[in-house]
Design an enzyme around this catalytic site. Sequence first.
Site: not given
Length: 382
Positions: A38, A344, A347
């Site tokens: 990610s 979040d 991240h």
Amino acid sequence: MVLNIPSLSFLTLIFLFSSPLAETIDFSYPAVFNFGDSNSDTGGLVAAGIGESLDPPNGQTYFHKPSGRFCDGRLIIDFLMDAMDLPFLNAYLDSVGTPTFQKGCNFAAAGSTILPATASSVSPFSFGIQVAQFFRFKARVLELLSKSKKPNKYLPLEGYFNQSLYMFDIGQNDLAGAFYSKTEDQVIASIPTILLEFEAGIKRLYDQGARRFWVHNTGPLGCLPQNIATFGKDPSKLDELGCVSSHNRAAKLFNLQLHALCRKLQGQFIDANITYVDVFSIKVNLIANYSRYGFEQPIMTCCGYGGAPLNYDIRISCGQTKTLNGSSVTAKGCNDTTEYVNWDGIHYTEAANQYVSSQILTGKYSDPPFSDKMPFLLKLKF
Ligand SMILES: *[C@@H]1O[C@H](CO)[C@@H](O)[C@H](O)[C@H]1NC(C)=O
Ligand SMILES: *[C@@H]1O[C@H](CO)[C@@H](O)[C@H](O)[C@H]1NC(C)=O
Ligand SMILES: *[C@@H]1O[C@H](CO)[C@@H](O)[C@H](O)[C@H]1NC(C)=O
Ligand SMILES: *[C@@H]1O[C@H](CO)[C@@H](O)[C@H](O)[C@H]1NC(C)=O
Ligand SMILES: *[C@@H]1O[C@H](CO)[C@@H](O)[C@H](O)[C@H]1NC(C)=O
């Protein structure tokens, strides 16, 4: 966030004139192929349609809608593409809307690990699969190019494959995931196995003509609210920054071995260039010295639920609404994302990614260091 081009250029100038040992490298590539999780996923996992979705306020800052990135805006890879004067990478798995892959392709998918995925993995697209996807991509491109004499604006040219930059940012999920079922010693003992798998993928790419490699090390995952909430309930588990010590120790040992692997491969592949980038040091410096870089919250989640100190609840991710304890709650975004390092709980915010990218581009966090990024730095769009 106070970060402007004049101050950046000034710092870079100081660096340029103070580090005669830095190599100059050619920072112009026809295309970029990226592999990762990610941290550099520009839409792969969401496009895969295996259950992962992103709701607003994800994407609010730059794209003004969820963009497949786990962020309010741009990722480090986006800033680096910008600096190389290349467009943002489209995800290999994102097929709708005739995406162009002429300047590269992104095989990264959120949740991916280096080691093969298991039944409980978030992403089935582990590193070996991503490399296999690249080979499928390359074979299809060469096949299509051979069928037509006309240039194809959606596909790389044949000669791009051995001149492109191959970028990697993967390993964080191997470590973070392992802590749920293993002791710290066991996690650390598994690092050589993880890196053997990484090495095998790099070698396959080299054997197929890749010559320019760019490897990001893993960040201080002990500083992520998700890990602090889960593993840091006992304050004795936390270090002076408030990060989970065991996770950061494992990340450092992973990085030491990754760095050694990059040096070993550089020795073996004398016709290749392997750049190892110490993202860990940039991120830990940002978290430790956040106010100097214009931030107000080094650890607390911007888009989360639960309030200070972490504003993170593992049951409810950014943008979601759920019923907890009989009442409906939403993990909302903070008022000013540029005050926060963490987006979040897992991240970084766009503002933090921009800071990290600017530090990567100074060249002093990489091995070998580099120094001729000035023309490219000036192109950074702040
Ligand atoms: C590797 O870096 C050196 C020094 O910058 C350069 O001369 C050479 O062309 C590079 N090789 C590749 C394959 O990019
Ligand atoms: C790169 O690929 C082109 C065409 O595919 C080939 O002619 C050239 O020799 C290759 N260069 C290297 C360094 O492998
Ligand atoms: C924070 O900044 C100080 C002063 O520049 C530096 O010595 C220190 O290493 C930084 N902290 C981290 C964790 O990088
Ligand atoms: C749910 O309610 C219980 C009992 O009132 C309370 O102890 C607990 O902290 C609440 N949990 C949340 C997440 O609000
Ligand atoms: C965000 O802004 C709103 C409206 O200005 C204000 O009521 C609220 O207190 C702010 N929240 C935080 C966390 O600063």
